[in-house]
Design an enzyme around this catalytic site. Structure first.
Site, PDB file in Angstrom:
ATOM      1  N   GLU A  14     -24.311  45.223  27.336  1.00 57.98           N
ATOM      2  CA  GLU A  14     -24.252  46.560  26.742  1.00 57.98           C
ATOM      3  C   GLU A  14     -25.657  47.133  26.503  1.00 57.98           C
ATOM      4  O   GLU A  14     -25.779  48.291  26.081  1.00 57.98           O
ATOM      5  CB  GLU A  14     -23.509  46.522  25.389  1.00 57.98           C
ATOM      6  CG  GLU A  14     -22.028  46.178  25.473  1.00 57.98           C
ATOM      7  CD  GLU A  14     -21.784  44.677  25.365  1.00 57.98           C
ATOM      8  OE1 GLU A  14     -22.785  43.915  25.344  1.00 57.98           O
ATOM      9  OE2 GLU A  14     -20.617  44.271  25.310  1.00 57.98           O
ATOM     10  N   GLY A  15     -26.668  46.328  26.742  1.00 61.01           N
ATOM     11  CA  GLY A  15     -28.030  46.788  26.467  1.00 61.01           C
ATOM     12  C   GLY A  15     -28.488  46.297  25.100  1.00 61.01           C
ATOM     13  O   GLY A  15     -29.308  46.947  24.451  1.00 61.01           O
ATOM     14  N   LYS A  16     -27.987  45.146  24.695  1.00 61.38           N
ATOM     15  CA  LYS A  16     -28.357  44.594  23.382  1.00 61.38           C
ATOM     16  C   LYS A  16     -29.856  44.313  23.320  1.00 61.38           C
ATOM     17  O   LYS A  16     -30.464  44.490  22.284  1.00 61.38           O
ATOM     18  CB  LYS A  16     -27.624  43.270  23.116  1.00 61.38           C
ATOM     19  CG  LYS A  16     -26.146  43.419  22.851  1.00 61.38           C
ATOM     20  CD  LYS A  16     -25.496  42.083  22.572  1.00 61.38           C
ATOM     21  CE  LYS A  16     -25.500  41.133  23.765  1.00 61.38           C
ATOM     22  NZ  LYS A  16     -24.697  41.581  24.921  1.00 61.38           N
ATOM     23  N   ALA A  39     -27.019  34.150  29.100  1.00 64.43           N
ATOM     24  CA  ALA A  39     -27.504  35.475  28.689  1.00 64.43           C
ATOM     25  C   ALA A  39     -28.856  35.729  29.345  1.00 64.43           C
ATOM     26  O   ALA A  39     -29.475  34.806  29.864  1.00 64.43           O
ATOM     27  CB  ALA A  39     -27.662  35.504  27.182  1.00 64.43           C
ATOM     28  N   GLY A  40     -29.283  36.969  29.294  1.00 61.81           N
ATOM     29  CA  GLY A  40     -30.618  37.238  29.837  1.00 61.81           C
ATOM     30  C   GLY A  40     -31.020  38.662  29.580  1.00 61.81           C
ATOM     31  O   GLY A  40     -30.197  39.541  29.695  1.00 61.81           O
ATOM     32  N   HIS A  41     -32.252  38.844  29.137  1.00 60.44           N
ATOM     33  CA  HIS A  41     -32.737  40.213  29.141  1.00 60.44           C
ATOM     34  C   HIS A  41     -34.209  40.287  29.478  1.00 60.44           C
ATOM     35  O   HIS A  41     -34.950  39.319  29.335  1.00 60.44           O
ATOM     36  CB  HIS A  41     -32.332  40.990  27.897  1.00 60.44           C
ATOM     37  CG  HIS A  41     -32.952  40.550  26.622  1.00 60.44           C
ATOM     38  ND1 HIS A  41     -34.191  40.985  26.247  1.00 60.44           N
ATOM     39  CD2 HIS A  41     -32.487  39.757  25.650  1.00 60.44           C
ATOM     40  CE1 HIS A  41     -34.461  40.463  25.070  1.00 60.44           C
ATOM     41  NE2 HIS A  41     -33.457  39.708  24.688  1.00 60.44           N
ATOM     42  N   ARG A 143     -16.698  15.755  21.237  1.00 59.32           N
ATOM     43  CA  ARG A 143     -17.557  14.861  20.449  1.00 59.32           C
ATOM     44  C   ARG A 143     -18.298  13.824  21.289  1.00 59.32           C
ATOM     45  O   ARG A 143     -18.548  12.708  20.854  1.00 59.32           O
ATOM     46  CB  ARG A 143     -16.749  14.206  19.312  1.00 59.32           C
ATOM     47  CG  ARG A 143     -16.328  15.249  18.293  1.00 59.32           C
ATOM     48  CD  ARG A 143     -15.187  14.820  17.454  1.00 59.32           C
ATOM     49  NE  ARG A 143     -13.983  14.713  18.266  1.00 59.32           N
ATOM     50  CZ  ARG A 143     -12.777  14.484  17.762  1.00 59.32           C
ATOM     51  NH1 ARG A 143     -12.629  14.326  16.474  1.00 59.32           N
ATOM     52  NH2 ARG A 143     -11.719  14.420  18.548  1.00 59.32           N
ATOM     53  N   GLN A 224     -23.662  37.865  25.194  1.00 60.31           N
ATOM     54  CA  GLN A 224     -22.392  38.258  25.834  1.00 60.31           C
ATOM     55  C   GLN A 224     -21.735  39.388  25.015  1.00 60.31           C
ATOM     56  O   GLN A 224     -22.442  40.153  24.388  1.00 60.31           O
ATOM     57  CB  GLN A 224     -21.447  37.072  26.015  1.00 60.31           C
ATOM     58  CG  GLN A 224     -21.913  36.044  27.036  1.00 60.31           C
ATOM     59  CD  GLN A 224     -22.878  35.025  26.492  1.00 60.31           C
ATOM     60  OE1 GLN A 224     -22.657  34.471  25.427  1.00 60.31           O
ATOM     61  NE2 GLN A 224     -23.948  34.753  27.202  1.00 60.31           N
ATOM     62  N   ALA A 299     -28.268  40.346  34.751  1.00 59.68           N
ATOM     63  CA  ALA A 299     -29.654  39.886  34.553  1.00 59.68           C
ATOM     64  C   ALA A 299     -29.806  38.402  34.901  1.00 59.68           C
ATOM     65  O   ALA A 299     -30.880  37.963  35.302  1.00 59.68           O
ATOM     66  CB  ALA A 299     -30.082  40.118  33.108  1.00 59.68           C
ATOM     67  N   GLY A 415     -32.318  55.992  27.683  1.00 61.60           N
ATOM     68  CA  GLY A 415     -33.130  55.493  28.800  1.00 61.60           C
ATOM     69  C   GLY A 415     -33.586  54.085  28.459  1.00 61.60           C
ATOM     70  O   GLY A 415     -33.464  53.652  27.310  1.00 61.60           O
TER      71      GLY A 415
HETATM   72  P1  IMP Z   1     -20.157  31.340  31.578  1.00 62.69           P
HETATM   73  O1  IMP Z   1     -20.619  31.881  30.255  1.00 62.69           O
HETATM   74  O2  IMP Z   1     -21.306  31.044  32.511  1.00 62.69           O
HETATM   75  O3  IMP Z   1     -19.221  30.180  31.431  1.00 62.69           O
HETATM   76  O4  IMP Z   1     -19.318  32.494  32.326  1.00 62.69           O
HETATM   77  C1  IMP Z   1     -18.048  32.914  31.865  1.00 62.69           C
HETATM   78  C2  IMP Z   1     -17.857  34.420  32.040  1.00 62.69           C
HETATM   79  O5  IMP Z   1     -18.731  35.105  31.135  1.00 62.69           O
HETATM   80  C3  IMP Z   1     -18.197  34.954  33.434  1.00 62.69           C
HETATM   81  O6  IMP Z   1     -17.329  36.037  33.731  1.00 62.69           O
HETATM   82  C4  IMP Z   1     -19.615  35.471  33.276  1.00 62.69           C
HETATM   83  O7  IMP Z   1     -19.917  36.474  34.212  1.00 62.69           O
HETATM   84  C5  IMP Z   1     -19.561  36.026  31.859  1.00 62.69           C
HETATM   85  N1  IMP Z   1     -20.857  36.053  31.195  1.00 62.69           N
HETATM   86  C6  IMP Z   1     -21.544  35.016  30.673  1.00 62.69           C
HETATM   87  N2  IMP Z   1     -22.704  35.434  30.130  1.00 62.69           N
HETATM   88  C7  IMP Z   1     -22.740  36.756  30.287  1.00 62.69           C
HETATM   89  C8  IMP Z   1     -23.682  37.758  29.886  1.00 62.69           C
HETATM   90  O8  IMP Z   1     -24.725  37.499  29.254  1.00 62.69           O
HETATM   91  N3  IMP Z   1     -23.348  39.042  30.237  1.00 62.69           N
HETATM   92  C9  IMP Z   1     -22.201  39.356  30.880  1.00 62.69           C
HETATM   93  N4  IMP Z   1     -21.299  38.449  31.276  1.00 62.69           N
HETATM   94  C10 IMP Z   1     -21.567  37.166  30.971  1.00 62.69           C
END
Ligand code: IMP
Length: 429
Positions: A14-16, A39-41, A143, A224, A299, A415
């Site tokens: 979402e652009g976090k 995740a990635g930005h 566990r 996410q 990303a 933007g």
């Molecule tokens: P996982 O987190 O790699 O197990 O992926 C599970 C689902 O979550 C997949 O549909 C991924 O594309 C989605 N997903 C995981 N991380 C992100 C994120 O940071 N942004 C958007 N989709 C994500």
């Protein structure tokens, strides 16, 4: 004033990142509480673009960053990010980066399992990022996971790896038909990471509380989005962690009384990467317009994101699940140039209109979005600094989101740049 959680309301992306960067200025601590390097930005480090997956970008603003107990962390990626940032002159050290001793460690076999499971699923695959996230969380719950504290106890660590790999290798070889993993290689590799990371590892819950008591302001950075949540998302097309605001407490070791508010990030339209239901998806020229104008590529994996209209049914789901106190609308500029905009306000199913999000994906697949239409705008809004200076139809769009969700919009992003932001109310101010 206080400590805020920033959460995605849709399916992530979402652009976090930009909003966390912006708000981090007012915080002392930035804390990640779930997920991992899925995740990635993008960070810009001395003019060079760099995608960080684990280290919060607050590090660039001199904030103390925490990797909470709720994460699954690939030490190879983390060490790579630390080395990269250090080589670019960023001050990153155990003073400003803290890793929870309770965070789970992503092991090589988790990555192998992730890919093997997806291959096995064929057409039904989830479309994971392939980073070993799911298998690592599975081991946590079973566990048999390895935590950062275990990396500091070499003898125990060696024993655990050997025992766990006994079972994993059986599965890899006999069920998935894959190469097995040599425990001694993994041990040597990971004890190397342990040496580098040891000074960063701590009881971060205790450190966070010390800070909170000393009036430090905390920003909890979600990864996410709400509809990828393991409990509340479009299961099984979800990630393996809890992405909603409640997990900010669980995943960082801070109690709910220390959370002042929850900011939900809403992209002005909807995107999704990977497989799974998406009721307002557009498979037409308008979807392509959003995809290319919004540069909608993942990303982490570089995959093309699916695009569609804004969906108030999922937004209201996010309002309820996260207890949202404010909204940030991002990428408003991308909608410019479309004559008519649509917002989904309900789903038609079996002759009735539902305004809640169904749990059963077969029901969801049969739902038809009910839209209301709003007039668009053609002006470039990227230089607008004040809400009152937006074109009338852009203001109406924002106000309609507020009406439909009953949550105030605090910020509108027009933007990618920091300055391309309209701050209506700063939650930290
Ligand atoms: P996982 O987190 O790699 O197990 O992926 C599970 C689902 O979550 C997949 O549909 C991924 O594309 C989605 N997903 C995981 N991380 C992100 C994120 O940071 N942004 C958007 N989709 C994500």
């Amino acid at each position: 004033m206080g400590n805020f959680v920033v959460i995605g309301t849709q399916w992530g992306d979402e652009g976090k990142g930009k909003i966390v960067d912006l708000l981090a200025e007012y915080a002392d601590y930035v804390v990640r509480f779930q997920g991992g390097n899925n995740a990635g930005h993008t960070m810009v480090v001395n003019g060079e673009k760099f995608i960080s997956h684990l280290v919060p970008s607050g590090i660039l603003q001199g904030k103390t960053c925490f990797i909470g107990n709720g994460l699954v962390v690939d030490p190879e990626v983390l060490v790579g990010e630390i080395n990269y940032l250090t080589s670019k002159g960023v001050d990153i050290s155990p003073k400003n980066l803290r890793i929870s001793e309770k965070a789970q460690v992503i092991m090589p076999y988790h990555k192998q399992m992730d890919l093997a499971r997806e291959n096995k699923k064929g057409e039904n695959k989830i479309g994971t990022t392939g980073r070993g996230i799911g298998p690592c969380y599975e081991d946590k719950v079973s566990r048999v996971g390895i935590r950062f504290i275990d990396l500091l106890m070499p003898e125990r660590f060696k024993q655990t790896v050997r025992t766990v790999l006994d079972e994993k290798n059986f599965q890899l070889k006999n069920y998935f038909g894959m190469e097995t993993v040599d425990p001694e290689e993994v041990i040597a590799q990971y004890l190397g990471y342990a040496e580098i990371l040891a000074p960063y590892i701590a009881d971060t819950s205790v450190e966070l509380m010390k800070g909170i008591l000393a009036d430090k302001k905390v920003l909890f950075e979600g990864a996410q989005g709400t509809h990828l949540d393991i409990d509340h998302g479009t299961y099984p097309f979800v990630t393996s962690s809890s992405t909603v605001s409640g997990n900010a407490c669980c995943g960082s070791g801070v109690g709910p009384k220390d959370i002042s508010g929850v900011i939900g990030i809403v992209k002005a339209y909807t995107t999704r990467v990977g497989a799974g239901p998406f009721p307002t998806e557009l498979l037409d020229a308008t979807g392509d317009y959003m995809q290319s104008k919004g540069a909608e590529f993942g990303a982490t994996t570089g995959r093309r994101r699916r695009c569609g209209w804004l969906d108030a049914v999922i937004l209201n789901n996010a309002v309820r699940l996260n207890g949202l106190t404010g909204l940030v609308i991002t990428k408003m500029d991308v909608l410019g140039g479309l004559d008519t905009l649509k917002i989904c306000t309900g789903y038609k199913y079996n002759g009735t209109v539902m305004d809640t999000f169904p749990t059963d994906l077969d029901v969801l697949a049969k739902c038809e979005p009910v839209y209301e239409e709003l007039p668009g705008w053609s002006e470039d809004i990227s230089t607008v600094k004040e809400f009152r200076n937006l074109p009338l139809n852009a203001k109406r769009y924002v106000q309609r989101v507020e009406e439909l969700t009953r949550v105030p919009v605090d910020i509108v992003s027009v933007g990618p740049g920091r300055e391309e932001t309209i701050v209506i109310t700063n939650p930290f101010a």
